[in-house]
Design an enzyme around this catalytic site. Sequence first.
Site, PDB file in Angstrom:
ATOM      1  N   GLY A 229      -3.871  -8.769   4.827  1.00 36.53           N
ATOM      2  CA  GLY A 229      -3.519  -9.877   5.228  1.00 36.53           C
ATOM      3  C   GLY A 229      -2.049  -9.986   4.760  1.00 36.53           C
ATOM      4  O   GLY A 229      -1.214  -9.213   4.503  1.00 36.53           O
ATOM      5  N   ASP A 231       0.955 -12.473   1.940  1.00 40.25           N
ATOM      6  CA  ASP A 231       1.231 -12.583   0.575  1.00 40.25           C
ATOM      7  C   ASP A 231       0.069 -13.623   0.032  1.00 40.25           C
ATOM      8  O   ASP A 231      -0.329 -13.779  -1.109  1.00 40.25           O
ATOM      9  CB  ASP A 231       2.549 -13.097   0.197  1.00 40.25           C
ATOM     10  CG  ASP A 231       3.529 -12.033   0.796  1.00 40.25           C
ATOM     11  OD1 ASP A 231       3.086 -10.720   0.548  1.00 40.25           O
ATOM     12  OD2 ASP A 231       4.704 -12.422   0.989  1.00 40.25           O
ATOM     13  N   PHE A 234      -3.027 -12.314  -0.606  1.00 44.62           N
ATOM     14  CA  PHE A 234      -3.308 -11.593  -1.996  1.00 44.62           C
ATOM     15  C   PHE A 234      -3.334 -12.268  -2.955  1.00 44.62           C
ATOM     16  O   PHE A 234      -3.971 -12.043  -3.949  1.00 44.62           O
ATOM     17  CB  PHE A 234      -1.979 -10.628  -1.922  1.00 44.62           C
ATOM     18  CG  PHE A 234      -1.692  -9.646  -3.012  1.00 44.62           C
ATOM     19  CD1 PHE A 234      -2.724  -8.500  -3.095  1.00 44.62           C
ATOM     20  CD2 PHE A 234      -0.949 -10.030  -4.187  1.00 44.62           C
ATOM     21  CE1 PHE A 234      -2.453  -7.722  -4.392  1.00 44.62           C
ATOM     22  CE2 PHE A 234      -0.839  -9.255  -5.260  1.00 44.62           C
ATOM     23  CZ  PHE A 234      -1.630  -8.175  -5.230  1.00 44.62           C
TER      24      PHE A 234
END
Length: 608
Positions: A229, A231, A234
């Site tokens: 995915g 940022d 994350f």
Amino acid sequence: MEEGRDDEYCSFSNSGDRDGGLSGCFFLDHVGQVLLSRNHDGLSWKCLDSSDCEGTTCLGIINCENSETEIKFSDIYAVEFVSYGLVHSPKLGLRHAKECFRERLLNTQEMYRFTVHGFQSSPKEPCLWNLAAFTFGHMDLQTCQSWMDQLNYSLIKEVERPRNLLVFVHPKSGKGNGSKVWETVSKIFIRAKVNTKVIVTERAGHAFDVMASIQNKELHTYDGIIAVGGDGFFNEILNGYLLSRLKVPLPPSPSDSFNSVQSRGSSSVPEPGDEVHETDQKEHYPLLPDSVQEVMNFRTVNGSCEGIEDPDHPFSSERPRFGLIPAGSTDAIVMCTTGARDPVTSALHIILGRKLFLDAMQVVRWKTASTSTIEPYIRYAASFAGYGFYGDVISESEKYRWMGPKRYDYVGTKIFLKHRSYEAEVMFEEAESENSKASLHTRSKTWPFRNTTRSEKILCRANCKICNSKVGWNSASTTLNPCPEKTRWCRTKGRFLSIGAAVMSNRNERAPDGLVVDAHLSDGFLHLILIKDCSRPKYLWHLTELAKRGGEPLNFEFVEYHKTRAFTFTSFGEESVWNLDGEIFEAHQLSAQVLRGLIPLFASGPEI
């Protein structure tokens, strides 16, 4: 090939040890007969038939010129047997593709084959890793099997490589192609014999809830946690892991640090003759509960913290590595840690067990609004925290998710035209390097709004000496540097178009050099960027410099830039929101500090 000529493919070993040298004659698919050699750190081969090695190219196949080619074991991710079949050995130097194809058909042979899978760096973009497969053929099955056993034994010795991974896939990330990205790279993990447990998220916060609730016993069965995915995704996984496990000292609140600040109105830089107020960091913090105060004095000189941890979770020594396969809108973390926004490159970094450490920013919200009671609320960020322009863009863009990544360009233009500024007070811990620097405000100017003084920039690269130079969370040692006896704080107050704190350079397609070109991945500093209220043309000039390679976005008189280990923020009047790694974070008062080398990551840093 006639049976009586099998001796041409004989192998011989220079040592009976598995770690010893091994050489043999093979046919390399599309190249011809080669002498294949195995040494202690990799494979190499050299063409034996000069008539097949004229250095020409046919149908895009580049052939050797009697030169030796090699691949390191550290760059090989799989060796597999591909059964009995054709190995092509075309004659070279033919001018026309049609003739070359016909000649190739006349020079194909059936034999036993095995393929060595690795990667090759792109000649134009060294950070971009392309899959490479080398198929070797031999008439003797036992010889092929023997070589495969030897090579697989060498790969097993690459101890840093993962064998079991927990993978989270965000199906709607970026352009909504998260599942497609994983489908593409999952084949590489299968070939490398890496086991993966895949969780496709079904709602916002799904990955956070899984990471927060997963038992440590189960978590320790995985060698890493992978996010497919962007940022923000994350960030969600990272917070789910850290918030339920990591206990570290909190940074001082804005009220705590007020009395220790040297204040000069809207200027954060001391002038000659000013008294610098220093404070013992172990003073009493009246706004914090006693339990919090007990742990606030463990901050060390390099930004690391000695945490109070869950005894059932050996956080400091056995925390899992994280990995990120890009499928987002900006993918700044991947750009900074691998140098390429490419899912295959990131997958190879993970499979091959590359490793580095990232700083993390601990952000503590003390108040949501000016009338709120003080209640610490913690979040972590791996790349960036931004207020004002950055917060307005991320907040407004939520209405336009259907546009995909293009929404940021559209919303960014809208927010720029509105030209909002916000009144706030920022206090920051002065880094040692700040003491000897000249102020941005006192530098000579030969052009309106620009500063001429430039410092040498040392960029963060693979095997960075700066990132590897100090003790932090990445150290095997449990002894950290002692707490500094005194710290210096500075204050700046005024109206700001934006306030940003970068953990890394934050390179992306819209800002090829990032917000701070020479920010490092694990140097123990935050990079505080304060954009004071100015006219639209000036701000546009700043954004233009930010958007071009080699620009100087920090070289303006209305821009303050400071390296710091901690800062505090208090807003006044109309408020924006904070952008934490692409996620909205509301705060009237907050503090932030850097935790050096907190996050182990599957990456090796960008190549030069």
